[in-house]
Design an enzyme around this catalytic site. Structure first.
Site, PDB file in Angstrom:
ATOM      1  CG  ASP A 234      -2.168   0.840   1.021  1.00  9.77           C
ATOM      2  OD1 ASP A 234      -2.165   1.682   0.095  1.00  9.77           O
ATOM      3  OD2 ASP A 234      -3.139   0.666   1.768  1.00  9.77           O
ATOM      4  CD1 TRP A 235       0.914   5.590  -3.702  1.00  7.54           C
ATOM      5  CD2 TRP A 235       0.431   3.411  -3.778  1.00  7.54           C
ATOM      6  NE1 TRP A 235       0.958   5.191  -5.023  1.00  7.54           N
ATOM      7  CE2 TRP A 235       0.667   3.863  -5.100  1.00  7.54           C
ATOM      8  CE3 TRP A 235       0.121   2.070  -3.576  1.00  7.54           C
ATOM      9  CZ2 TRP A 235       0.601   3.020  -6.205  1.00  7.54           C
ATOM     10  CZ3 TRP A 235       0.045   1.222  -4.681  1.00  7.54           C
ATOM     11  CH2 TRP A 235       0.290   1.701  -5.978  1.00  7.54           C
TER      12      TRP A 235
END
Length: 769
Positions: A234-235
């Site tokens: 995930d970012w």
């Protein structure tokens, strides 16, 4: 693995063999916020990935607040309420066509985390509280997207169920809960649809970051489920980059320059990260890059009108009729009744969630304009805004709404949750709508007995006014065409057929996590175990506002003739289940047939019933169809933590079928025989009752029991006693026996003052192995 996958894997391995250490490290971090790095020397291009899941959100340049126009489909909570995998597959294909048109190779979705609590801020982006429903919806979505040559990124793996402290919080849960509730949806989606990538979650799982959790990323995902793609963070979810590579995290997003690239190189040079492991992780990523590039369609375009029409169809299939007292709905389009549309959402709808999934729609329809079009003009329609963008109302706004309502034959109040009440990034403080929305509904019902409420929200809410309104539509966040879909359902152009994919509780205090959500101080303790959603309400005998699987129709359905393929099966065999469902009303409709399984005498604490299969059936008036399901071993099994595998406890199981989790008119029993019965090993720590129930240990049970109960235990009693004395004796014996049964056998040595010795115990243990 398919031949195509083998081809790309072989090519990727050949390319990796030609790379320098620096090039390998380069590929494992994004080249920008949305792209991978390229290596021109080897002909490895960059690919583009961007947010979904209910629409394409490709940023224009570096400004993520602005994105290309794209069709905004209903959010996941609405899509799942359709209970229609074939329709979801069409949505996936449409999303892929738009991705191809914008030169996007991977769409970041779908999201399938369980709705552990209705307070979850991102619940609108997830399908369900049930892993079977969520898993099949996700598989259909993935198959649809990937059928058009665009990859998906299944997220967020795993146990990501709150927004509060999501980058540091640890989701702490037992193995059985992990396996039975939080992993099956991922397992179904991966084994049925093979997404090109999986996105790992921000959070820790039992103290280990998901981005470096080898149990999740390697042992379960790849080895057990056979996942073939790459894992992307995930970012901003990367913690220790070298540990992430060791665990199986392929791609770090977004790019971090040379920060983490240097850490990978340093770990290899220090001997902490084997080159063979690095090569394996790089090759998995390159194989998908090659596949993505080969599937790229230069000059692709999409039909915006066609996609908007699909969005309207899907939205109509996702709207739930929760109440319809006296058949107030559908509205009589051809009549002369006046309709008051009240609430700003009628003209300015909330049609999608807030956060990273926000789409720039190609157009937006609203219920006011659509109803005007369907009714042939605005002469019969009145309007009052009722509240502002935050749901705040005033006496003047209330008075205007009452004026419109009292002069109409029917009042339709549009209410729900503004963006500020549910969004990625924070969890909901309560289950209530804004005070102004509730106040508005109450005011309208005081002057208009024929009041309909249309809701626009991404997850469950409470309804303190429910008893005062005659009809309720759960409109969800139904995308850019939601206004038209709501008008279709209100007027009967579409017969509502959706069912709740999550339970609506009466109040927050009734929810399974009411006392500990969200988890604070970076710790989220999943103390409710497997009992989330309807599993909890069933177990606690709590009546919800609306149960899981519930939804009404403008027609009626009857269930009959439930038959099982056999009355007894081995757990290695499948069981065929058939039944008939008939449309007993006057209009065409669709019914969601739901099948649940209940174990009669479980070996561990299990839910009262669990969803195992479902089907959406279209029926003309008077038409009857036969619906068939096939149940397999996993449908009867629980996760045995002693064996670390799925196990069937032999015995009777109830097969329950109907239209919701609390309306299951058909039932049959089947006897399931376990092909492999686990016999636990008896040790000095085993209890006396474990010996009684053990194939070999039962021969020694009486000897063990007599150490405490006395030598006369189990022999015929010849002493004459009064009835009162006999009852007292039996009561005392029963009480003592309970005490003995729960006693570890080694304690018999001390209780007998050594008359039952260590040697005696060891002799018994040697004979029961």
């Amino acid at each position: 693995m398919s031949e195509q996958s083998k081809h790309f894997k072989a090519r990727a391995q050949e390319l990796v063999s030609q790379m320098t250490l620096e090039e390998k490290a380069l590929l494992l971090s994004g080249g920008s916020a949305w792209t991978t790095h390229k290596i021109d020397r080897l002909g490895i291009p960059s690919i583009f990935m961007t947010d979904g899941p209910h629409g394409l959100r490709k940023a224009l340049g570096q400004n993520i607040a602005e994105s290309v126009p794209a069709t905004c489909f209903p959010t996941a909570s609405a899509l799942a309420s359709s209970w229609d995998p074939e329709l979801i597959q069409q949505v996936g294909a449409a999303l892929a066509r738009e991705s191809q048109a914008s030169d996007v190779q991977i769409l970041l979705g779908p999201g399938i985390n369980m709705k552990r609590s209705p307070q979850g801020g991102r619940n609108f982006e997830y399908f369900s509280e049930d892993p079977v429903l969520a898993g099949h919806m996700a598989a259909a979505y993935i198959q649809g997207v990937q059928s058009e040559g665009v990859g998906t990124s299944l997220k967020h793996f795993a146990v990501n169920n709150q927004e509060h402290e999501r980058m540091v919080s640890s989701s702490n849960l037992d193995e059985r809960t992990l396996r039975e509730i939080y992993l099956p949806a991922f397992e179904i989606a991966i084994t049925q649809a093979q997404p090109w990538s999986v996105m790992c979650a921000y959070n820790k799982v039992n103290g280990v970051y998901a981005s470096e959790n080898r149990l999740l990323l390697e042992d379960i995902l790849r080895k057990e489920w056979g996942f073939e793609g790459f894992v992307v963070s995930d970012w901003g979810a990367v913690h220790d980059r070298a540990k992430g590579v060791l665990a199986g995290l392929n791609l770090e997003m977004p790019g971090s320059g040379d920060v983490n690239r240097k850490k990978i190189i340093e770990a290899v040079n220090a001997g902490q990260l084997p080159v063979s492991r690095l090569d394996e992780v790089v090759a998995s990523l390159v194989a998908v890059v090659l596949k993505a590039v080969e599937n790229r369609r230069t000059g692709a375009a999409f039909d915006a009108d066609r996609h908007h029409a699909l969005a309207r169809q899907v939205a109509g299939e996702s709207i739930i009729l929760l109440k319809n007292e006296g058949n107030l709905l559908p509205l009589d389009v051809g009549g002369k009744k006046k309709i008051a549309l009240i609430g700003a959402f009628a003209k300015e709808p909330r049609y999608q969630g807030a956060g990273s999934s926000q789409v720039n729609p190609t157009r937006i329809s609203n219920a006011y304009d659509e109803l005007v079009a369907l009714l042939g003009g605005s002469e019969r329609i009145g309007y009052a805004s009722g509240y502002d963008t935050e749901g705040v109302t005033t006496s003047a706004l209330i008075e205007e709404a009452r004026h419109q309502a009292v002069s109409a034959d029917v009042a339709i109040v549009f209410a729900g949750l503004p963006d500020s009440h549910e969004s990625e990034g924070f969890d909901r403080a309560s289950l209530e709508m804004p005070e102004g929305h509730n106040r508005l509904i109450n005011a309208v019902t005081q002057v208009q007995p024929n009041t309909v409420v249309v809701l626009m929200n991404g997850s469950a809410i409470t309804m303190p006014w429910m008893g005062r309104v005659r009809a309720i539509l759960e409109g969800w966040l139904t995308g850019q065409a939601g206004g038209g879909a709501i008008a279709d359902v209100l007027t009967g152009r579409v017969n509502p057929s959706a069912k709740l994919s999550e339970t609506f509780p009466m109040r927050l205090e009734d929810t399974p996590t009411a006392t500990e959500f969200p988890g604070l101080n970076q710790q989220a303790h999943y103390g409710e175990g497997v009992f989330i959603g309807y599993r909890y309400y069933d177990k606690k005998a709590i009546t919800p506002l609306f149960p899981f699987g519930f939804g009404l129709s403008y027609t009626t359905f009857a269930y009959s003739d439930l038959t099982l393929g056999a009355s007894s099966i081995k757990d290695t065999e499948s069981l065929t289940v058939q039944l008939k469902v008939k449309n007993t009303g006057k209009v065409a409709g669709k019914e969601v047939v739901q099948l649940y399984v209940r174990e009669d005498k479980p070996a561990v604490s299990r839910p009262e019933k669990e969803l195992k299969a479902f089907a959406k059936v279209a029926l003309e008036p008077g038409q009857e169809k036969t619906v068939s399901f096939t149940l397999k071993q996993r449908d009867f099994a629980y996760y045995n933590v002693a064996l670390h595998r799925w196990t069937v406890n032999p015995g009777r199981f109830d097969i329950l079928v109907g239209g919701s989790s609390r309306n299951l008119p058909l039932s049959k029993q089947v006897q399931v025989e376990a092909s492999e019965v686990h016999v636990p090993t008896l040790t000095r720590d085993s209890t006396v009752k474990e010996f009684k129930n053990h194939p070999k240990g039962q021969a020694f049970y009486m000897r063990l029991a007599k150490v405490i109960m006395g030598e006369s235990y189990g022999t015929p009693d010849t002493v004459k006693r009064t009835p009162q004395e006999e009852r007292a004796r039996k009561k005392a014996e029963a009480s003592t026996l309970v005490f003995v049964h729960d006693m570890p056998v080694y304690k018999l040595i001390a209780f007998s003052e050594g008359k039952f010795s260590e040697q005696m115990l060891n002799d018994i243990l040697s004979q029961v192995q």
